[in-house]
Design an enzyme around this catalytic site. Structure first.
Site, PDB file in Angstrom:
ATOM      1  N   TYR A   1       0.866  -1.176   0.000  1.00 49.18           N
ATOM      2  CA  TYR A   1       0.000   0.000   0.000  1.00 49.18           C
ATOM      3  C   TYR A   1       0.906   1.230   0.000  1.00 49.18           C
ATOM      4  O   TYR A   1       1.442   1.617   1.020  1.00 49.18           O
ATOM      5  CB  TYR A   1      -0.929  -0.016   1.220  1.00 49.18           C
ATOM      6  CG  TYR A   1      -1.800   1.207   1.361  1.00 49.18           C
ATOM      7  CD1 TYR A   1      -2.480   1.727   0.264  1.00 49.18           C
ATOM      8  CD2 TYR A   1      -1.945   1.843   2.591  1.00 49.18           C
ATOM      9  CE1 TYR A   1      -3.277   2.849   0.387  1.00 49.18           C
ATOM     10  CE2 TYR A   1      -2.744   2.963   2.727  1.00 49.18           C
ATOM     11  CZ  TYR A   1      -3.416   3.461   1.625  1.00 49.18           C
ATOM     12  OH  TYR A   1      -4.205   4.591   1.743  1.00 49.18           O
TER      13      TYR A   1
ATOM     14  N   ASP B   1      -2.538  -1.418  -3.843  1.00 51.18           N
ATOM     15  CA  ASP B   1      -2.879  -0.055  -4.200  1.00 51.18           C
ATOM     16  C   ASP B   1      -1.574   0.723  -4.235  1.00 51.18           C
ATOM     17  O   ASP B   1      -1.063   1.135  -3.200  1.00 51.18           O
ATOM     18  CB  ASP B   1      -3.843   0.518  -3.160  1.00 51.18           C
ATOM     19  CG  ASP B   1      -4.193   1.975  -3.430  1.00 51.18           C
ATOM     20  OD1 ASP B   1      -3.758   2.502  -4.478  1.00 51.18           O
ATOM     21  OD2 ASP B   1      -4.887   2.584  -2.591  1.00 51.18           O
TER      22      ASP B   1
ATOM     23  N   HIS C   1     -12.412   1.786  -4.424  1.00 52.55           N
ATOM     24  CA  HIS C   1     -11.620   0.942  -5.310  1.00 52.55           C
ATOM     25  C   HIS C   1     -12.414  -0.306  -5.695  1.00 52.55           C
ATOM     26  O   HIS C   1     -13.257  -0.782  -4.930  1.00 52.55           O
ATOM     27  CB  HIS C   1     -10.336   0.475  -4.620  1.00 52.55           C
ATOM     28  CG  HIS C   1      -9.362   1.566  -4.331  1.00 52.55           C
ATOM     29  ND1 HIS C   1      -8.201   1.738  -5.055  1.00 52.55           N
ATOM     30  CD2 HIS C   1      -9.358   2.538  -3.383  1.00 52.55           C
ATOM     31  CE1 HIS C   1      -7.523   2.764  -4.561  1.00 52.55           C
ATOM     32  NE2 HIS C   1      -8.201   3.265  -3.550  1.00 52.55           N
TER      33      HIS C   1
END
EC number: 3.1.11.2
Length: 262
Positions: free
Chosen positions: A107, A150, A253
């Site tokens: 992340y 992500d 998302h």
């Protein structure tokens, strides 16, 4: 051992545990990597996922921020984590499957609103994280590995709804794209999603600010699946589950999938 992997910024795993269960029930990936879990590890509802057959996991968490978790219905071994920039953030966890494939769940910092590290510490943090990723995987060349997560950057012109309008917007600025590209190149990573879908607009994130996100379709491809060069050819079936963005109380998302014949 063929398997399907999905990655999803869930934006609070406790708040959206029901959506995780829905995804596991309807799509049944063998491995699901979650980011932005926003929970200490001990409070992630692993028991709910274990009841659905996902009894194996590796995770790093913290209260209210960040957090990454790997859920699996195949046995896995926790392979540690990297503390990017030494901040103690829960932004990376790795796990190795029985077939020897190591999965890195990442992340990357969002970077704030101003694309200038001199006035925005968050943007500097983002660039420094990517530099450390470049250096780490450059020095430790990945083999039989998959990196997902992500990454908070949409690198290609067709990864955003308007390249021209977003050139100065954090997530698509040239310096971010350059840093991400350097990290990818240093590790010899292959962008599996774009290997499968080489042309055309492709998004995995749509802002909560859009009154009708689906009609406006002002998306960005912030979520990625990379594979080390030795196994990239085994990847196929990449897709974004756009419908999940429209589920009740959704994350901003959508999950991204890929299958591997290994």
């Amino acid at each position: 051992m063929p398997f399907t992997l999905a990655t999803w910024n869930i934006n609070s795993v406790r708040l959206r545990a029901g959506l995780v269960q829905k995804l596991l029930a309807e799509e049944a990936p063998d491995v699901l990597c979650l980011q932005e879990c926003k929970s200490p590890v001990e409070k992630i509802p692993f028991e709910l996922f274990a009841e659905m057959g996902y009894g194996y996991w590796a995770a790093r968490g913290q209260k209210g921020y960040n957090g990454v978790a790997i859920l699996s219905r195949m046995p896995l071994q926790d392979a540690g984590h990297i503390d990017w920039c030494g901040k103690g953030d829960a932004r990376h966890v790795a796990a190795t499957l029985e077939n020897g494939v190591t999965i890195h769940n990442c992340y990357i910092p969002a970077g704030g609103d101003v694309a200038d590290r001199e006035v925005n510490e968050k943007f500097g943090h983002k660039l420094d994280t990517l530099t450390e990723m470049r250096d780490h995987f450059g020095a430790n060349q990945p083999e039989k590995s998959i990196l997902v997560g992500d990454l908070n950057i949409a690198p290609r012109e067709d990864d955003v709804w308007s390249h021209k309008q977003l050139l100065k917007v954090v997530s698509h600025t040239p310096i971010e794209v350059e840093h991400l590209g350097n990290a990818q190149h240093a590790g010899g990573w292959v962008d599996v999603t774009r290997a499968d879908t080489p042309e055309g607009q492709l998004y995995s994130w749509w802002s909560y600010r859009a009154r009708d996100w689906d009609a406006a379709d002002k998306g960005r491809r912030l979520d990625h699946i990379w594979a080390s060069g030795d196994i990239a050819g085994a990847a196929h079936g990449s897709r974004v589950l756009r419908a999940a963005r429209g589920w009740e109380q959704p994350s901003d998302h959508a999950p991204v999938f890929a299958s591997f014949d290994l």
